[in-house]
Every structure is written in C-alpha cells, then in structure tokens.
Design a protein around this motif. Structure first.
Motif, mmCIF file in Angstrom:
data_model
loop_
_atom_site.group_PDB
_atom_site.id
_atom_site.type_symbol
_atom_site.label_atom_id
_atom_site.label_comp_id
_atom_site.label_asym_id
_atom_site.label_seq_id
_atom_site.Cartn_x
_atom_site.Cartn_y
_atom_site.Cartn_z
ATOM 1 N N ASN A 270 0.848 -1.180 0.000
ATOM 2 C CA ASN A 270 0.000 0.000 0.000
ATOM 3 C C ASN A 270 0.885 1.232 0.000
ATOM 4 O O ASN A 270 1.397 1.650 1.028
ATOM 5 C CB ASN A 270 -0.904 -0.017 1.244
ATOM 6 N N ALA B 273 7.570 -8.400 4.922
ATOM 7 C CA ALA B 273 7.292 -7.180 5.677
ATOM 8 C C ALA B 273 7.697 -5.946 4.876
ATOM 9 O O ALA B 273 8.712 -5.298 5.155
ATOM 10 C CB ALA B 273 8.025 -7.207 7.023
ATOM 11 N N THR C 42 6.478 1.957 9.787
ATOM 12 C CA THR C 42 5.581 0.829 9.997
ATOM 13 C C THR C 42 5.713 -0.147 8.836
ATOM 14 O O THR C 42 5.744 0.260 7.672
ATOM 15 C CB THR C 42 4.120 1.305 10.104
ATOM 16 N N MET D 239 -1.196 -11.856 9.702
ATOM 17 C CA MET D 239 -1.069 -10.525 9.120
ATOM 18 C C MET D 239 -1.263 -9.454 10.197
ATOM 19 O O MET D 239 -2.192 -9.523 10.996
ATOM 20 C CB MET D 239 -2.097 -10.324 8.007
ATOM 21 N N LEU E 54 0.255 -5.063 11.357
ATOM 22 C CA LEU E 54 1.153 -3.934 11.188
ATOM 23 C C LEU E 54 2.074 -3.857 12.393
ATOM 24 O O LEU E 54 1.639 -4.080 13.528
ATOM 25 C CB LEU E 54 0.371 -2.616 11.059
ATOM 26 N N GLN F 264 4.246 -3.838 7.030
ATOM 27 C CA GLN F 264 3.100 -4.737 6.902
ATOM 28 C C GLN F 264 3.619 -6.175 6.954
ATOM 29 O O GLN F 264 4.308 -6.618 6.037
ATOM 30 C CB GLN F 264 2.381 -4.509 5.567
ATOM 31 N N TYR F 265 3.288 -6.894 8.011
ATOM 32 C CA TYR F 265 3.780 -8.257 8.185
ATOM 33 C C TYR F 265 2.735 -9.266 7.698
ATOM 34 O O TYR F 265 1.548 -9.140 7.983
ATOM 35 C CB TYR F 265 4.078 -8.542 9.657
ATOM 36 N N ARG F 266 3.233 -10.269 6.973
ATOM 37 C CA ARG F 266 2.366 -11.365 6.575
ATOM 38 C C ARG F 266 3.159 -12.654 6.588
ATOM 39 O O ARG F 266 4.161 -12.784 5.883
ATOM 40 C CB ARG F 266 1.795 -11.134 5.173
ATOM 41 N N SER G 119 4.910 0.102 4.973
ATOM 42 C CA SER G 119 3.564 0.646 4.928
ATOM 43 C C SER G 119 3.595 2.168 5.074
ATOM 44 O O SER G 119 2.894 2.874 4.357
ATOM 45 C CB SER G 119 2.714 0.043 6.058
#
Length: 241
Positions: free
Chosen positions: A9, A157, A141, A123, A125, A143-145, A160
């Motif tokens: 994003n 990661a 920040t 998932m 943040l 974004q972890y998945r 973001s």
C-alpha cells in the motif's frame, strides 16, 4: 507450489514520487520471488557468500552488500543486508515470536510500542520507533504477513509508512526447520531518501550490519529461552549489546 504474493500500500501515511514507488515495487517483486520453498532453497545454495553453511554451534552472521538499481533512466544505490542464525529451539516458538508484535519493542530495543493491531491469519502492522544517534530518529511501519510452506515459515514485511520519510525498505524473514532447532535467515533492503545518508554509504553499511546482527542475537536468545515475555526480551536485547 503456493505462490506468495503481497500487495504494497504505497498511499498509506506518506507521499512517494512515481520513481520511489517503482523502487518499492522492485523490492517487493524480488523478495516475493524468493518466498517459496523451491526458490528460497535455490537462493541459499547459490549464494554461500551471503548465507554461508551453518550449524547448531554457528554464531549469528551478517553480510551487507550494495547494488546499483536502474529505474527510469536513473540509478540508485541500495543496501541489502543478509543475516542468519541457528536457534536451538522449537520451530513453533520462533514462529510465535514473529507473530507477537507486542514483544518487538523489548526484543529490539525500540523506543515505543510496536503493536498496532492484533495479528489475524499471520497478518499485522508493526511500528518501529528508534532513536539513532548521529543519523536520525526512525519511525516507520511495516506490513507483516506470515505463511507456512513445507518446512519453512516466510514473513514478508514491506513498508507501509515512514513518518520521517527517511528510507524505502522491504524485508523477508524465513524460518527453516533443522535437526536440533531452527535456522532463521533475513534479507533487508534499504534505500535512504536523505542524500547525506547515501553519501555515508560505508558508515551506513557498518551500522546496518551491527543492528541486524544484534537483532539476530536477541531473537536467538529469546526463542532459546522458551519464555516469550517482555522481561526476558529486555534481557536478551541487553545481552545483544
């Protein structure tokens, strides 16, 4: 084989030029390609210079390289950190830590809470705030998945938000089941947006190596303790110093 795809994003929290968006897309594409069991195993076998052979008695190691990226008729020098360690712990324990953002503040010596939201399906943040003397305070920040594929656990990661507009970043961490424990490896890609930071490339590579090694040592200590609690995480970060 399950394909591991992740959409970044770019619009959340800070503005990026089209060129910077292309750089992040490049980071995202190259790390997504590695997030399968077959691709990752091939990468490890073909790159012993950054991920040398490892055993249960090996100490955490970090190798930082640089690369010139060509985008939009321009070139950008990026830093790529590679770190690995062997933790004599259960695979599930290490995986649980990577899904516990409430512990990141203590395990990584951060200056503020990392937890933004509760993990759902691997998932979440994670906010990373850290004072860095001589450079600039960090506040970004990721974004972890996370996803389990065969004997591996992949955590992508990408960036973001960076409240400081300090750097473009992306990250891949991989856990591998091994006799006697877990092999943890990580690839971190960074492109500083400050010209004066890019001018200090040698210093930045040393700092990147130092910080990634400390993180690896702290994770090893905490997961081997089998006690995923803030106080233990604090002690492990202190030991990593």
């Amino acid at each position: 084989m399950i394909l591991f795809c992740f959409l970044v994003n770019f619009a959340l929290g800070f503005d990026l030029t089209p060129t910077h968006q292309h750089i992040l897309k490049n980071f995202n594409a190259r790390l997504d390609k590695l997030a399968t069991a077959q691709a990752w195993t091939k990468f490890i076998n073909e790159n012993p210079n950054v991920f040398p052979p490892i055993s249960p008695d090996s100490k955490p190691s970090t190798v930082v390289t640089s690369e010139v990226l060509a985008i939009d008729n321009d070139t950008f020098t990026i830093g790529i950190g590679h770190t690995q360690s062997f933790a004599k712990t259960k695979f599930e324990t290490y995986r649980d830590f990577l899904n516990s953002p409430q512990l990141f503040q203590f395990a990584y010596g951060l200056d503020g809470p990392s937890k933004v939201n509760d993990p759902v399906g691997g998932m979440f943040l994670g906010r990373l705030q850290k004072k860095v003397p001589g450079i600039e305070d960090q506040d970004f920040t990721l974004q972890y998945r996370g996803r389990q594929i065969e004997n591996f656990y992949f955590v992508r990661a990408p960036l973001s938000e960076d409240k400081k507009n300090f750097a473009l970043r992306d990250n891949l961490k991989v856990l591998e089941k091994a006799p006697g424990g877990v092999i943890a490896r990580e690839i971190s890609i960074v492109y500083p947006l400050r010209w004066w930071v890019r001018a200090m490339s040698g210093t930045m590579k040393k700092l990147m190596k130092k910080e990634m090694t400390k993180v690896s040592q702290s994770e090893k200590c905490l997961t081997e303790s089998e006690n995923l609690q803030p106080e233990t995480a604090k002690l492990c970060w202190q030991k990593a110093q």
